[in-house]
Design a protein around this motif. Structure first.
Motif, mmCIF file in Angstrom:
data_model
loop_
_atom_site.group_PDB
_atom_site.id
_atom_site.type_symbol
_atom_site.label_atom_id
_atom_site.label_comp_id
_atom_site.label_asym_id
_atom_site.label_seq_id
_atom_site.Cartn_x
_atom_site.Cartn_y
_atom_site.Cartn_z
ATOM 1 N N LYS A 100 3.036 1.984 -12.394
ATOM 2 C CA LYS A 100 2.210 0.848 -11.992
ATOM 3 C C LYS A 100 0.771 1.152 -12.394
ATOM 4 O O LYS A 100 0.314 2.298 -12.282
ATOM 5 C CB LYS A 100 2.306 0.659 -10.476
ATOM 6 C CG LYS A 100 1.598 -0.546 -9.939
ATOM 7 C CD LYS A 100 1.880 -0.715 -8.456
ATOM 8 C CE LYS A 100 1.211 -1.943 -7.903
ATOM 9 N NZ LYS A 100 1.509 -2.142 -6.480
ATOM 10 N N LEU A 140 -2.911 1.773 -12.167
ATOM 11 C CA LEU A 140 -3.742 2.287 -11.076
ATOM 12 C C LEU A 140 -5.227 2.096 -11.333
ATOM 13 O O LEU A 140 -5.963 1.698 -10.436
ATOM 14 C CB LEU A 140 -3.456 3.779 -10.844
ATOM 15 C CG LEU A 140 -4.345 4.509 -9.839
ATOM 16 C CD1 LEU A 140 -4.242 3.870 -8.450
ATOM 17 C CD2 LEU A 140 -3.988 5.983 -9.785
ATOM 18 N N SER A 179 4.913 6.242 -8.295
ATOM 19 C CA SER A 179 4.546 5.880 -6.918
ATOM 20 C C SER A 179 3.866 7.000 -6.134
ATOM 21 O O SER A 179 2.978 6.738 -5.329
ATOM 22 C CB SER A 179 5.772 5.379 -6.159
ATOM 23 O OG SER A 179 6.749 6.399 -6.087
ATOM 24 N N PHE A 224 0.066 6.914 -6.649
ATOM 25 C CA PHE A 224 -0.611 5.621 -6.555
ATOM 26 C C PHE A 224 -1.606 5.594 -5.401
ATOM 27 O O PHE A 224 -1.301 5.144 -4.295
ATOM 28 C CB PHE A 224 0.413 4.485 -6.417
ATOM 29 C CG PHE A 224 -0.208 3.125 -6.583
ATOM 30 C CD1 PHE A 224 -0.545 2.657 -7.843
ATOM 31 C CD2 PHE A 224 -0.470 2.329 -5.489
ATOM 32 C CE1 PHE A 224 -1.119 1.415 -8.010
ATOM 33 C CE2 PHE A 224 -1.037 1.080 -5.636
ATOM 34 C CZ PHE A 224 -1.379 0.624 -6.895
ATOM 35 N N SER A 225 -2.801 6.107 -5.675
ATOM 36 C CA SER A 225 -3.899 6.029 -4.701
ATOM 37 C C SER A 225 -5.215 6.208 -5.444
ATOM 38 O O SER A 225 -5.249 6.790 -6.533
ATOM 39 C CB SER A 225 -3.767 7.107 -3.618
ATOM 40 O OG SER A 225 -4.032 8.387 -4.161
ATOM 41 N N ASN A 253 -7.148 -0.267 -8.971
ATOM 42 C CA ASN A 253 -6.298 -1.343 -8.479
ATOM 43 C C ASN A 253 -6.606 -1.568 -7.002
ATOM 44 O O ASN A 253 -6.613 -0.623 -6.209
ATOM 45 C CB ASN A 253 -4.834 -0.926 -8.671
ATOM 46 C CG ASN A 253 -3.844 -1.992 -8.294
ATOM 47 O OD1 ASN A 253 -4.034 -2.742 -7.357
ATOM 48 N ND2 ASN A 253 -2.746 -2.027 -9.036
ATOM 49 N N ALA A 254 -6.855 -2.807 -6.616
ATOM 50 C CA ALA A 254 -7.199 -3.129 -5.239
ATOM 51 C C ALA A 254 -6.116 -2.705 -4.257
ATOM 52 O O ALA A 254 -6.400 -2.325 -3.114
ATOM 53 C CB ALA A 254 -7.483 -4.621 -5.092
ATOM 54 N N ASP A 255 -4.860 -2.720 -4.681
ATOM 55 C CA ASP A 255 -3.771 -2.292 -3.803
ATOM 56 C C ASP A 255 -3.834 -0.802 -3.482
ATOM 57 O O ASP A 255 -3.342 -0.357 -2.452
ATOM 58 C CB ASP A 255 -2.402 -2.585 -4.440
ATOM 59 C CG ASP A 255 -2.132 -4.078 -4.529
ATOM 60 O OD1 ASP A 255 -2.760 -4.861 -3.801
ATOM 61 O OD2 ASP A 255 -1.268 -4.458 -5.346
ATOM 62 N N ALA A 256 -4.432 -0.032 -4.383
ATOM 63 C CA ALA A 256 -4.539 1.418 -4.165
ATOM 64 C C ALA A 256 -5.781 1.786 -3.381
ATOM 65 O O ALA A 256 -5.842 2.859 -2.778
ATOM 66 C CB ALA A 256 -4.563 2.150 -5.503
ATOM 67 N N SER A 312 -6.932 0.338 -0.751
ATOM 68 C CA SER A 312 -6.840 0.106 0.700
ATOM 69 C C SER A 312 -6.069 1.182 1.413
ATOM 70 O O SER A 312 -5.451 2.024 0.882
ATOM 71 C CB SER A 312 -6.185 -1.238 0.967
ATOM 72 O OG SER A 312 -5.002 -1.400 0.234
#
Length: 118
Positions: free
Chosen positions: A25, A27, A87, A90-91, A113-116, A118
């Motif tokens: 994904k 990042l 995965s 992914f941070s 990535n905004a998902d990472a 948070s």
């Protein structure tokens, strides 16, 4: 994987085809000099998909984890490389540690990535 222990001695280059596109994904965007990256880690591979031809550096920091640095060959939308990861990596902190472990002077994360985040 404990990212606090990630360093260049634990990274190994792997063939791009060893990383499933379904397992990664996007990042981050990484500002890194291609020449310096190749001097440190060897020449980029060329990968192809339905969208484009890509310069690719694939790495594995630990069993079951991998990351790719990718940039479109012909018309990159940005001068940076995209960083895509499995995965376990992914941070936002992983992005910073990966760039640090690459050991290329001046390399930096420019977008996460905004998902990472948070």
């Amino acid at each position: 994987m404990d990212l606090r222990n990630l360093n260049a001695t634990e990274l190994k280059r792997i063939p791009e085809e060893d990383v499933s596109s379904r397992a990664i994904k996007w990042l981050a965007e990484v500002d890194i000099d291609r020449v310096a990256l190749e001097e440190r880690w060897g020449r980029a591979e060329t990968a192809y998909d339905s969208l484009a031809e890509w310069l690719c550096f694939a790495f594995s920091p630990a069993e079951g984890e991998a990351f790719l640095l990718l940039r479109e060959v012909e018309h990159p939308p940005t001068p940076q490389f995209g960083l895509s990861v499995t995965s376990g990596l992914f941070s936002a902190s992983a992005a910073e540690r990966i760039v640090e472990a690459l050991g290329v002077a001046g390399a930096r994360v420019t977008q996460v990535n905004a998902d990472a985040a948070s």
